[in-house]
Design a protein around this motif. Structure first.
Motif, PDB file in Angstrom:
ATOM      1  N   LEU A 158     -12.367  17.316 -11.997  1.00 25.91           N
ATOM      2  CA  LEU A 158     -12.123  16.666 -13.287  1.00 25.91           C
ATOM      3  C   LEU A 158     -10.923  15.724 -13.197  1.00 25.91           C
ATOM      4  O   LEU A 158     -10.943  14.619 -13.738  1.00 25.91           O
ATOM      5  CB  LEU A 158     -11.896  17.719 -14.376  1.00 25.91           C
ATOM      6  N   LEU A 159      -9.874  16.156 -12.487  1.00 26.44           N
ATOM      7  CA  LEU A 159      -8.703  15.278 -12.329  1.00 26.44           C
ATOM      8  C   LEU A 159      -9.092  14.036 -11.535  1.00 26.44           C
ATOM      9  O   LEU A 159      -8.690  12.921 -11.841  1.00 26.44           O
ATOM     10  CB  LEU A 159      -7.570  16.019 -11.616  1.00 26.44           C
ATOM     11  N   SER A 160      -9.902  14.256 -10.505  1.00 36.99           N
ATOM     12  CA  SER A 160     -10.286  13.156  -9.631  1.00 36.99           C
ATOM     13  C   SER A 160     -11.053  12.077 -10.387  1.00 36.99           C
ATOM     14  O   SER A 160     -10.906  10.889 -10.116  1.00 36.99           O
ATOM     15  CB  SER A 160     -11.131  13.714  -8.482  1.00 36.99           C
ATOM     16  N   LEU A 161     -11.867  12.515 -11.345  1.00 33.51           N
ATOM     17  CA  LEU A 161     -12.657  11.539 -12.110  1.00 33.51           C
ATOM     18  C   LEU A 161     -11.752  10.568 -12.871  1.00 33.51           C
ATOM     19  O   LEU A 161     -12.165   9.467 -13.223  1.00 33.51           O
ATOM     20  CB  LEU A 161     -13.602  12.242 -13.084  1.00 33.51           C
ATOM     21  N   PRO A 261     -15.110   5.172   0.163  1.00 33.24           N
ATOM     22  CA  PRO A 261     -15.111   5.044  -1.308  1.00 33.24           C
ATOM     23  C   PRO A 261     -15.782   6.224  -2.018  1.00 33.24           C
ATOM     24  O   PRO A 261     -16.721   6.049  -2.798  1.00 33.24           O
ATOM     25  CB  PRO A 261     -15.869   3.739  -1.533  1.00 33.24           C
ATOM     26  N   LEU A 262     -15.299   7.413  -1.754  1.00 38.39           N
ATOM     27  CA  LEU A 262     -15.905   8.604  -2.359  1.00 38.39           C
ATOM     28  C   LEU A 262     -15.745   8.585  -3.867  1.00 38.39           C
ATOM     29  O   LEU A 262     -16.640   8.964  -4.613  1.00 38.39           O
ATOM     30  CB  LEU A 262     -15.249   9.871  -1.777  1.00 38.39           C
ATOM     31  N   LEU A 263     -14.592   8.123  -4.301  1.00 40.55           N
ATOM     32  CA  LEU A 263     -14.321   8.089  -5.734  1.00 40.55           C
ATOM     33  C   LEU A 263     -15.249   7.079  -6.418  1.00 40.55           C
ATOM     34  O   LEU A 263     -15.845   7.359  -7.459  1.00 40.55           O
ATOM     35  CB  LEU A 263     -12.847   7.722  -5.959  1.00 40.55           C
ATOM     36  N   ARG A 264     -15.417   5.895  -5.786  1.00 41.38           N
ATOM     37  CA  ARG A 264     -16.292   4.861  -6.339  1.00 41.38           C
ATOM     38  C   ARG A 264     -17.732   5.389  -6.462  1.00 41.38           C
ATOM     39  O   ARG A 264     -18.429   5.163  -7.436  1.00 41.38           O
ATOM     40  CB  ARG A 264     -16.277   3.629  -5.419  1.00 41.38           C
ATOM     41  N   ASP A 265     -18.156   6.132  -5.430  1.00 42.86           N
ATOM     42  CA  ASP A 265     -19.549   6.567  -5.371  1.00 42.86           C
ATOM     43  C   ASP A 265     -19.834   7.840  -6.163  1.00 42.86           C
ATOM     44  O   ASP A 265     -20.991   8.216  -6.330  1.00 42.86           O
ATOM     45  CB  ASP A 265     -19.973   6.774  -3.911  1.00 42.86           C
TER      46      ASP A 265
END
Lengths: 283, 279
Positions: A158-161, A261-265
């Motif tokens: 959730l924080l990562s999002l 780009p794990l966050l982007r994907d």
């Protein structure tokens, strides 16, 4: 802020002695300030000690209590993450971590997962926090989890999002020395967790764990910081009290998130759809 | 898995505990406002291990072993205790308990070995606690996990202490720690004995070996196996049942006395504070 000096301060608080622990916090804050730290992080319940049982009631403080205000006021030249038993106006008791900066409270995280099994009995005394929120200060996006929170991947997820640059995990992690390794099993597990989250969520993860013994329970220290490749950037390799300052180069995140780009994907809508369906089933 | 293999594994995982145990002693002794520790040194492996840990934790000048032989104690035990004292360069007191024990039993010639053994254990405890005042020292326990689980000890006797650094280690693990601490070989190698009468051995009195006890206890307690599951591992049913029964029967020795609950805050029930409260 492109660079950030974080002081990991693993302390051994005196059980249920807030005054003594407050003085110890202030002394460490002074030291971190002189060493040029931008942020100092104390462990879970550093102001009170962990094994509180019935003395939870005696050490609880509201966020506007003079003891807490004194710590918040100390955040003028260095940001502070500290943790205490927070009592709300309606007398609920939380294990809380405060992020204080420029003499004000930037964020309060209330522990959402209270271990109540084995040696733990947090659910007996504490109320469960019900939110996980990222926050911004000095252009850095951060989030906090307290100890057991980090054993539930939904919390860092959730924080990562929110795209946090830095996750902070104040802890009171007990060690179980009978693992056949000089480093206890739980310590090794924590190191893996911190490194894995840093790499999976392409961010920095700061883990500050307390030291000392309470009723024979051993808190193993070994605070550490991991970077976005899961690399350990610094830490304290003992179970003794101590402080270490680690210099984080936040500009690294730009290239790391381009390269991987794990966050982007990440597709939160997929998660949302599946969860909605599952939770709908439960209804 | 057979008993020997289980005990080898138990010993292997105990390799890293010494720094934790010395830190435990240092932390818990100092925060209670003490610098010194006192305990009975029998010449056996458990109290020898405690002596070595204590010296490492608080320094030899703060460690006060007391050797408390009875007239039937073997000279070997006393010699082994003195070996520890010499090796660690400690100052030890020797206090014979024969006069008071014999005086008490003078008109009780029919007293059983159990009564005599218990009386001696409590006499020694009373001397240790008396010396906790003399030295301003905390009393250290020297009972291991095997003894505590089996209830092989005297309540308010050798089971009494303020701190016990070895109470979570099985006998096999005590042996491994003793080896790492270079406890004199004569102590490491001899059969464990409460030394209450000539040629007594723990294993003779218990009716099973420590190796079997450690293995079965480990499976029942740490692995949470049922009696049937332990038997399936190849252990004798009668032995497993005996050990399981001993754990239950002796629970009272591991707890504070039961208090009749009358109020809304009863000590031990809903008056719940850690021992380290306010330290």
């Amino acid at each position: 802020m492109q660079r950030m000096k974080v002081a990991l301060c693993q302390v051994n608080p005196r059980l249920s002695d807030v005054k003594a622990n407050l003085a110890m916090h202030l002394a460490n804050i002074e030291e971190a300030k002189h060493a040029g730290a931008d942020l100092i992080v104390f462990p879970e319940l550093g102001l009170t000690g962990y094994w509180l049982k019935d003395s939870t009631l005696d050490v609880a403080r509201t966020i506007d209590h003079p003891d807490i205000c004194e710590l918040i006021q100390a955040s003028c030249d260095v940001d502070i993450v500290f943790s205490f038993v927070e009592e709300t106006k309606d007398h609920r008791f939380y294990t809380s971590s405060v992020y204080a900066s420029a003499r004000r409270v930037v964020h309060v995280h209330r522990k959402v997962y209270l271990p109540t099994y084995g040696l733990f009995e947090e659910g007996r005394h504490f109320a469960r926090g019900n939110d996980v929120q990222a926050f911004q200060t000095n252009d850095v996006s951060m989030g906090m989890m307290i100890c057991e929170d980090a054993w539930h991947p939904s919390v860092p997820y959730l924080l990562s999002l929110s795209g946090v640059d830095l996750m902070i995990i104040p802890s009171a992690g007990p060690g179980r020395a009978l693992s056949g390794d000089p480093n206890s099993g739980s310590q090794q597990f924590w190191e893996r967790v911190v490194r894995t989250y840093a790499q999976l969520f392409t961010c920095y993860v700061v883990f500050v764990n307390r030291t000392g013994f309470e009723d024979g329970v051993f808190f193993f220290g070994h605070s550490l910081v991991a970077g976005p490749q899961g690399d350990i950037l610094g830490g304290i390799e003992t179970h003794e009290p101590g402080m270490v300052i680690v210099d984080l180069d936040l500009s690294r995140l730009r290239k790391e998130r381009f390269r991987t780009p794990l966050l982007r994907d990440e597709n939160p809508y997929l998660t949302q759809r599946i969860l909605a369906r599952r939770l709908g089933d439960v209804k | 898995m057979q008993a020997q293999e289980i005990c080898e594994n138990l010993a292997a995982i105990a390799q890293g505990v010494i720094p934790v145990l010395t830190a435990f002693l240092k932390d818990e002794v100092h925060k209670a406002g003490f610098s010194d520790v006192v305990f009975g040194l029998s010449g056996g492996i458990d109290s020898a291990v405690v002596a070595y840990l204590a010296v490492e934790a608080v320094g030899k000048e703060h460690v006060h072993p007391i050797i408390m032989p009875y007239k039937l104690s073997s000279q070997n035990s006393i010699d082994d205790a003195l070996r520890v004292v010499d090796d660690l360069d400690l100052t030890a007191q020797t206090i014979e308990i024969t006069p008071q024990i014999d005086a008490y039993f003078a008109d009780k010639s029919d007293a059983t070995a159990l009564r005599r053994g218990n009386k001696m254990a409590r006499e020694r405890m009373s001397i240790i606690y008396d010396h906790s005042v003399v030295y301003h020292a905390l009393a250290l326990g020297t009972s291991n996990k095997t003894e505590l689980l089996l209830g092989y000890g005297t309540q308010f006797g050798d089971l009494a202490s303020a701190l016990n650094p070895i109470g979570d280690l099985y006998k096999a693990q005590i042996r491994a720690v003793a080896k790492s601490l270079s406890v004199p070989l004569s102590i490491q190698q001899k059969p464990p004995s409460a030394d209450l009468w000539e040629d007594q051995t723990d294993e003779g009195e218990l009716g099973f070996t420590y190796e079997l006890a450690d293995a079965v206890l480990h499976l029942l307690v740490d692995e949470r196996m049922s009696v049937d599951e332990v038997v399936e591992q190849g252990f004798d049913r009668e032995l497993v049942q005996l050990i399981s029964r001993r754990i239950t029967l002796n629970q009272y020795k591991r707890r504070m006395p039961v208090i009749a609950k009358l109020s809304s805050r009863t000590i031990g029930i809903d008056f719940r504070y850690p021992r380290d409260w306010g330290m």
